[in-house]
Design a protein around this motif. Structure first.
Motif, PDB file in Angstrom:
ATOM      1  N   THR A  35       0.831  -1.198   0.000  1.00  0.00           N
ATOM      2  CA  THR A  35       0.000   0.000   0.000  1.00  0.00           C
ATOM      3  C   THR A  35       0.870   1.255   0.000  1.00  0.00           C
ATOM      4  OG1 THR A  35      -1.729  -1.206   1.169  1.00  0.00           O
ATOM      5  CG2 THR A  35      -1.882   1.184   1.187  1.00  0.00           C
ATOM      6  N   SER A  36       1.987   1.225   0.717  1.00  0.00           N
ATOM      7  CA  SER A  36       2.894   2.369   0.745  1.00  0.00           C
ATOM      8  C   SER A  36       3.464   2.663  -0.639  1.00  0.00           C
ATOM      9  CB  SER A  36       4.038   2.124   1.720  1.00  0.00           C
ATOM     10  OG  SER A  36       3.566   2.084   3.038  1.00  0.00           O
ATOM     11  N   TYR A  37       3.836   1.632  -1.371  1.00  0.00           N
ATOM     12  CA  TYR A  37       4.351   1.834  -2.728  1.00  0.00           C
ATOM     13  C   TYR A  37       3.265   2.364  -3.666  1.00  0.00           C
ATOM     14  CZ  TYR A  37       8.817  -0.297  -1.644  1.00  0.00           C
ATOM     15  OH  TYR A  37      10.047  -0.561  -1.119  1.00  0.00           O
ATOM     16  N   ALA A  38       2.071   1.848  -3.529  1.00  0.00           N
ATOM     17  CA  ALA A  38       0.960   2.352  -4.351  1.00  0.00           C
ATOM     18  C   ALA A  38       0.682   3.816  -4.032  1.00  0.00           C
ATOM     19  CB  ALA A  38      -0.288   1.502  -4.124  1.00  0.00           C
ATOM     20  N   MET A  39       0.749   4.175  -2.754  1.00  0.00           N
ATOM     21  CA  MET A  39       0.551   5.572  -2.355  1.00  0.00           C
ATOM     22  C   MET A  39       1.612   6.472  -2.984  1.00  0.00           C
ATOM     23  SD  MET A  39      -0.407   5.082   1.671  1.00  0.00           S
ATOM     24  CE  MET A  39      -0.116   6.792   2.067  1.00  0.00           C
ATOM     25  N   ALA A  40       2.849   6.016  -3.029  1.00  0.00           N
ATOM     26  CA  ALA A  40       3.932   6.814  -3.610  1.00  0.00           C
ATOM     27  C   ALA A  40       3.690   7.062  -5.097  1.00  0.00           C
ATOM     28  CB  ALA A  40       5.271   6.118  -3.398  1.00  0.00           C
ATOM     29  N   VAL A  41       3.256   6.047  -5.811  1.00  0.00           N
ATOM     30  CA  VAL A  41       2.983   6.197  -7.249  1.00  0.00           C
ATOM     31  C   VAL A  41       1.867   7.210  -7.476  1.00  0.00           C
ATOM     32  CG1 VAL A  41       2.063   5.006  -9.283  1.00  0.00           C
ATOM     33  CG2 VAL A  41       3.807   3.904  -7.881  1.00  0.00           C
ATOM     34  N   VAL A  42       0.780   7.062  -6.756  1.00  0.00           N
ATOM     35  CA  VAL A  42      -0.371   7.947  -6.960  1.00  0.00           C
ATOM     36  C   VAL A  42      -0.057   9.365  -6.481  1.00  0.00           C
ATOM     37  CG1 VAL A  42      -2.817   8.281  -6.492  1.00  0.00           C
ATOM     38  CG2 VAL A  42      -1.943   5.991  -6.835  1.00  0.00           C
ATOM     39  N   GLU A  43       0.741   9.507  -5.438  1.00  0.00           N
ATOM     40  CA  GLU A  43       1.107  10.842  -4.966  1.00  0.00           C
ATOM     41  C   GLU A  43       1.908  11.605  -6.017  1.00  0.00           C
ATOM     42  OE1 GLU A  43       2.794  12.999  -0.957  1.00  0.00           O
ATOM     43  OE2 GLU A  43       3.318  10.913  -1.312  1.00  0.00           O
ATOM     44  N   VAL A  46      -0.604  12.862  -8.514  1.00  0.00           N
ATOM     45  CA  VAL A  46      -1.361  14.002  -7.979  1.00  0.00           C
ATOM     46  C   VAL A  46      -0.531  15.273  -8.038  1.00  0.00           C
ATOM     47  CG1 VAL A  46      -2.376  14.998  -5.892  1.00  0.00           C
ATOM     48  CG2 VAL A  46      -2.919  12.655  -6.525  1.00  0.00           C
ATOM     49  N   VAL A  47       0.703  15.214  -7.584  1.00  0.00           N
ATOM     50  CA  VAL A  47       1.554  16.409  -7.577  1.00  0.00           C
ATOM     51  C   VAL A  47       1.806  16.894  -8.996  1.00  0.00           C
ATOM     52  CG1 VAL A  47       3.861  17.261  -7.007  1.00  0.00           C
ATOM     53  CG2 VAL A  47       2.599  15.893  -5.352  1.00  0.00           C
ATOM     54  N   THR A  48       2.065  15.982  -9.908  1.00  0.00           N
ATOM     55  CA  THR A  48       2.296  16.348 -11.309  1.00  0.00           C
ATOM     56  C   THR A  48       1.074  17.039 -11.901  1.00  0.00           C
ATOM     57  OG1 THR A  48       3.797  14.474 -11.563  1.00  0.00           O
ATOM     58  CG2 THR A  48       2.912  15.449 -13.579  1.00  0.00           C
TER      59      THR A  48
END
Length: 86
Positions: A35-43, A46-48
Motif C-alpha cells: 500500500t505504501s508503494y501504491a501511495m507513492a505512485v499515486v502521490e 497528484v503532484v504532477t
C-alpha cells in the motif's frame, strides 16, 4: 482531461491513505508495504497534475471531491472485505 485524471488520482490517493490507516489499526501487516508503494505512485501523479493545472480553485474542488469519495470508499471496502468478524 487533466481534471478527470486529478479527480481519479485524488480518489486513489486518499483511498490508499484511508486503507493504510485501517491496515495499521487492524494489524494487517502484509498490506502495509504494498500500500505504501501504491501511495507513492499515486502521490507523484497528484503532484504532477496539480503543477499542470497551476493549482487553481477548480483543482482544490476536484481534489476535495475525489479525496472525500476515496476515503468513504476505502472505509466501506475495508470493513466489507477485511475486517475480522467474530
Amino acid at each position: 482531461m487533466t481534471y478527470m485524471v486529478l479527480l481519479a488520482a485524488s480518489f486513489g490517493y486518499v483511498f490508499l491513505k484511508a486503507w493504510q490507516q485501517r491496515n495499521v489499526a487492524f494489524d494487517h501487516v502484509w498490506w502495509v508495504l504494498p500500500t505504501s508503494y501504491a501511495m507513492a505512485v499515486v502521490e507523484v501523479i497528484v503532484v504532477t497534475k496539480i503543477v499542470m493545472t497551476g493549482g487553481n480553485w477548480l483543482a482544490v474542488f476536484v481534489l476535495g471531491t475525489g479525496g472525500g469519495f476515496g476515503a468513504l470508499t476505502a472505509m466501506w471496502f475495508h470493513k466489507t472485505f477485511l475486517t475480522r468478524r467474530e
